[in-house]
Design an enzyme around this catalytic site. Structure first.
Site, short mmCIF file in Angstrom:
data_model
loop_
_atom_site.label_atom_id
_atom_site.label_comp_id
_atom_site.label_asym_id
_atom_site.label_seq_id
_atom_site.Cartn_x
_atom_site.Cartn_y
_atom_site.Cartn_z
N ASP A 69 1.66 -10.39 28.88
CA ASP A 69 2.23 -10.40 27.53
C ASP A 69 2.12 -9.06 26.81
O ASP A 69 1.09 -8.38 26.87
CB ASP A 69 1.52 -11.46 26.68
CG ASP A 69 1.88 -12.87 27.13
OD1 ASP A 69 2.49 -13.03 28.20
OD2 ASP A 69 1.54 -13.81 26.39
N GLY A 117 5.17 -11.24 36.38
CA GLY A 117 5.41 -10.19 37.36
C GLY A 117 4.59 -10.31 38.63
O GLY A 117 4.49 -9.36 39.41
N TRP A 118 4.00 -11.49 38.85
CA TRP A 118 3.17 -11.66 40.05
C TRP A 118 4.03 -11.65 41.32
O TRP A 118 5.20 -12.03 41.30
CB TRP A 118 2.41 -13.00 39.98
CG TRP A 118 1.34 -13.02 38.91
CD1 TRP A 118 0.88 -11.96 38.19
CD2 TRP A 118 0.65 -14.19 38.44
NE1 TRP A 118 -0.09 -12.39 37.29
CE2 TRP A 118 -0.24 -13.75 37.42
CE3 TRP A 118 0.68 -15.54 38.76
CZ2 TRP A 118 -1.09 -14.63 36.74
CZ3 TRP A 118 -0.16 -16.41 38.09
CH2 TRP A 118 -1.04 -15.96 37.09
N ASP A 125 7.91 -20.97 32.12
CA ASP A 125 6.64 -20.24 32.12
C ASP A 125 5.63 -20.90 33.07
O ASP A 125 5.29 -22.08 32.90
CB ASP A 125 6.12 -20.22 30.67
CG ASP A 125 5.05 -19.18 30.45
OD1 ASP A 125 4.48 -18.68 31.43
OD2 ASP A 125 4.76 -18.90 29.27
C1 GLA Z 1 2.78 -17.08 27.86
C2 GLA Z 1 4.05 -16.22 27.85
C3 GLA Z 1 4.38 -15.83 26.43
C4 GLA Z 1 4.56 -17.07 25.58
C5 GLA Z 1 3.32 -17.95 25.65
C6 GLA Z 1 3.55 -19.29 24.97
O1 GLA Z 1 1.68 -16.35 27.46
O2 GLA Z 1 3.89 -15.10 28.66
O3 GLA Z 1 5.55 -15.03 26.39
O4 GLA Z 1 5.69 -17.78 26.01
O5 GLA Z 1 2.95 -18.21 27.00
O6 GLA Z 1 2.46 -20.14 25.10
#
Ligand code: GLA
Length: 393
Positions: A218, A197-198, A148
């Site tokens: 999200d 998706g950037w 992430d």
């Molecule tokens: C981002 C991701 C989520 C999740 C949170 C966890 O927002 O997009 O799917 O993994 O971090 O902190």
């Protein structure tokens, strides 16, 4: 070539094919299926929750329906020791033992980190420790990594202020670095890119080893957000295929914020989109209705179709939309969606989806065959609901 030489050649080829396939791109050959802790447990998830999820995947039949990955999202991370090795925090006393437990159930274990110094929830991430972390994960027996972006955006801005192109190159390099580190472990680990998706990630995700990549920000447990994401996936079909999938985020089915019709829309749309199916609810306490939606074998078969072709929108009339997905054997899946707050009739003309002669129609939520009259099928679709069909020549 003589008949006997032909036979020998065919025999040798037949013997070689399975070996070649075994080394081929079988990782995520169909969209990954499993469970992820974030949508329901968020920062509270602990070892007992993950074991309970694994137990439930088995006892409810979800594992046998294809839900194999048990993915721990953010907040498992502890501190690094003097050698820089990452450790778990108190919520996860022994990650290797947890992996052994999950594996003993015929399941696979996933984990979460990111290329920046900190995760989105502010925990330790992999910046500067990529190889070390990949080796730690492999040593624990991890099978899936969600990576992430989070605080790496600060590194991008520091290292290439006001230079968008250079920032993109830094982002790609950061994903490629972890990709190489995972490869070097020799363990097959699904690599899930999460950067919302950037920069059209679908055009370069496979180049940095992505087996899947988030295409959006999200999801949350509302019809509005789910529909915005799902129906917003227009035009991305050509970027998906075996080993590399668009990921419109995890499922919210069963989390309580939508009606059953809305959750059936969620599940149907994700299946047509060849999306990863990562349940995001509390599996240990779900209702029979939630389980029935998550384990509809006919809808799962659409998601997991071996052809691996993602579907797209075929028609939109007002707030009704028909999305179709080509399936193996010349079949087609069609989702007749109603985005309105009142029910509407929707008509599918078989000719419009490539069927000129006789075709067999099956309703995948009612689990029964239905018949077209004069080459078309009209059905009333409930508010925010779906009728999902499989059309077979
Ligand atoms: C981002 C991701 C989520 C999740 C949170 C966890 O927002 O997009 O799917 O993994 O971090 O902190």
């Amino acid at each position: 070539m003589s008949i006997s030489r032909l036979c020998v050649t065919v025999f040798i080829l037949a013997a070689l094919v399975p070996a070649a396939l075994a080394q081929g791109p079988t990782l995520a050959a169909t969209p990954p299926m499993g469970w992820n802790s974030w949508n329901h447990f968020a920062g509270r998830v602990n070892d007992a929750d993950v074991r309970a999820a694994a137990d439930a995947l088995v006892s409810t039949g979800m594992r046998d329906a294809g839900y194999i990955y048990v993915n721990i999202d953010d907040t498992w991370e502890g501190q690094r020791d003097a050698q820089g090795v990452i450790h778990t925090n108190d919520k996860f006393p022994d990650m290797k033992a947890l992996a052994d437990y999950v594996h003993s159930k015929g399941l696979k274990l996933g984990i979460y980190s990111g290329p920046g110094p900190k995760t989105c929830a502010g925990y330790e991430a992999s910046y500067g420790h990529e190889v070390q972390d990949a080796n730690t994960y492999a040593g624990w027996g991890i099978d899936y990594l969600k990576y992430d972006l989070c605080s790496f955006t600060q590194i991008m801005r520091q290292q290439a202020p006001h230079d968008q192109q250079k920032q993109l190159e830094l982002m790609k390099a950061a994903y490629e670095k972890m990709h190489q580190a995972l490869l070097a472990t020799g363990r097959p680990i699904v690599f899930s890119l999460c950067q919302y998706g950037w920069d059209d990630v679908w055009t370069w995700g496979p180049d940095v080893g992505g087996n899947l990549w988030r295409t959006t920000g999200d999801i949350n447990d509302t019809y509005q957000r789910m529909a915005d994401i799902g129906f917003g996936q227009l035009g991305l079909a050509k970027y998906a295929g075996p080993g590399h999938w668009n990921d419109p985020d995890m499922l919210e089915v069963g989390n309580g914020g939508m009606t059953s019709d809305e959750y059936r829309t969620h599940m149907s749309l994700w299946a047509i989109l060849a999306a990863p199916l990562l349940a995001g609810n509390d599996l240990a306490s779900m209702t029979p209705d939630t389980l029935a939606i998550l384990t509809n074998k006919e809808v799962i078969a659409v998601d997991q179709d071996p052809l691996g072709k993602q579907g797209d929108r075929a028609f939109a009339v007002g707030l009704t939309e028909i999305w179709t997905r080509p399936l193996s054997g010349g079949a087609v899946a069609a989702g007749l969606f109603n985005r309105d707050q009142t029910e509407h009739p929707v008509t599918l003309h078989l000719r419009d989806v490539g069927f000129s002669g006789h075709a067999k129609l099956r309703d995948l939520w009612r689990h029964e065959d239905v018949t077209a009259a004069n080459g078309s099928y009209t059905v009333t679709v409930p508010a925010h609901g779906v009728v999902m069909l499989k059309i077979t020549p």
